[in-house]
Design a protein around this motif. Sequence first.
Motif, PDB file in Angstrom:
ATOM      1  N   GLU A   1      38.909  51.342  41.615  1.00  0.00           N
ATOM      2  CA  GLU A   1      40.129  51.056  41.812  1.00  0.00           C
ATOM      3  C   GLU A   1      40.956  50.679  40.846  1.00  0.00           C
ATOM      4  OE1 GLU A   1      41.261  51.795  44.743  1.00  0.00           O
ATOM      5  OE2 GLU A   1      39.165  52.508  45.660  1.00  0.00           O
TER       6      GLU A   1
ATOM      7  N   ARG B   1      41.763  53.884  39.136  1.00  0.00           N
ATOM      8  CA  ARG B   1      42.904  54.633  39.786  1.00  0.00           C
ATOM      9  C   ARG B   1      44.323  53.929  39.618  1.00  0.00           C
ATOM     10  NH1 ARG B   1      41.283  55.569  46.243  1.00  0.00           N
ATOM     11  NH2 ARG B   1      43.215  56.648  45.829  1.00  0.00           N
ATOM     12  N   ALA B   2      44.310  52.875  39.636  1.00  0.00           N
ATOM     13  CA  ALA B   2      45.541  52.096  39.446  1.00  0.00           C
ATOM     14  C   ALA B   2      46.218  52.451  38.262  1.00  0.00           C
ATOM     15  CB  ALA B   2      45.269  50.652  39.847  1.00  0.00           C
TER      16      ALA B   2
END
Length: 440
Positions: free
Chosen positions: A121, A124-125
């Motif tokens: 995550e 991805r961020a």
Amino acid sequence: MSEPDCQSSPSVDPSGVPFTELDPELLRAQRTSLKWTRFPADVLPLFVAEMDFAVAPEIREAIIARVEASDTGYLDGPGPLAPAFAEFAAAAWDWHVPTEHVYLATDVATGVVESLRIAWELRRADAAAGGAPASGRIVVPTPVYPGFFEMLEEVPYEIVEVPLREADAAGAEAGAGAASGTGAGAPVPGEGPELRLDLAAIADAFAAGADAFLLCNPHNPHGLVHTAAELGELARLAEQYGVFAVSDEIHAPLTHAGERFVPFAPLAAAAGALAVVATSASKGWNLAGAKCSVIVAADERANAALQHLPPETVTRASILGLHAGVAAFTSGREWLARAIGQIEANTALLAELVAAQLPGVRLVRPRAGYLAWLDFREAGLGEDPYARILTEARVALNDGAFFGAGGAGHVRLNLACAPDTIRAAVSRIAAILPTGKGSR
């Protein structure tokens, strides 16, 4: 060569239980774990990483005390386990862990998976904010604990396997230029070559694009103890290429005498690499079923990342396991030392038995843990020695083919048992080897 009698070994296990009470037939009638239920009664089970030794009295008393207090509810954090682990890490490895960097998880597999979810995550961020795109790859040195491949089915990574490599004659790790703590001297009859991390190949895999790295430290199935130089170079590479590293250090408490275990987290922090450690008392003190582990942040950046762990990571851990872990780290050190001593004696026994009775077989001596890695490729049992040993010798080991690249033709054997159990297993295997095949 006559069979060794291992006279220096005691006649009792680390808890003082006579080895005669650890006879597999007796244990099969008393215990209900998969070790004793998966195979028929005529199969000698030496596969799963579970000790035959009796649980340390200090741990047994801690669990009983919690049950007597009806203290069997949910957890909301590591509580006393954090300082207990930190004290043990400082005393055993000179690793000074801030207690606020310790998080709770059900088991090490959960700690690995949930840490990797967070890393995914975060990547991805970062990509969404204009950073480098995620590669979706995780690098794993092999052959390695098969559970790694099962864990990684839960996260969206493509596995890149990097096989271990043989150490050179001086015991130096190629790519690091550092002397190994164990060395790789002249070949010993019946023993295989020492293997090390292939740092050059890992660097190439990182350069080709990798988001994460999963380290087994010490390495399972070889019982390999990585050196500070190797781990320092790995940390440097992780920082250089922006790779998130997770180090599974579950076997660390079982490092053998004369070996030096090096935690990865301090080296990662010094290099500026984003890293966490997943570990527990479950292997060192035989507490897998107690279901409690810790995830440790290497530095403040990793600590901030771990604050995104879902609440269920904590609440699904066992309160009985937590108190068992506290007892292990604080009161179970003498039991652990006795267990390591018996494992070392069993390792020496196995080495002599292999040399005397198993022509063509080569043993990789573990430097940590109680798992022995055996190369059967020249023993005359064909491409699937695991199946032949199970069906013909009636001994259940672990199939090396499931450990990834470099594992085929090998098996893993559990040494945490009575010496006579090892003797029986080797005798059964010797009986199915082709007569005179590869004799020395």
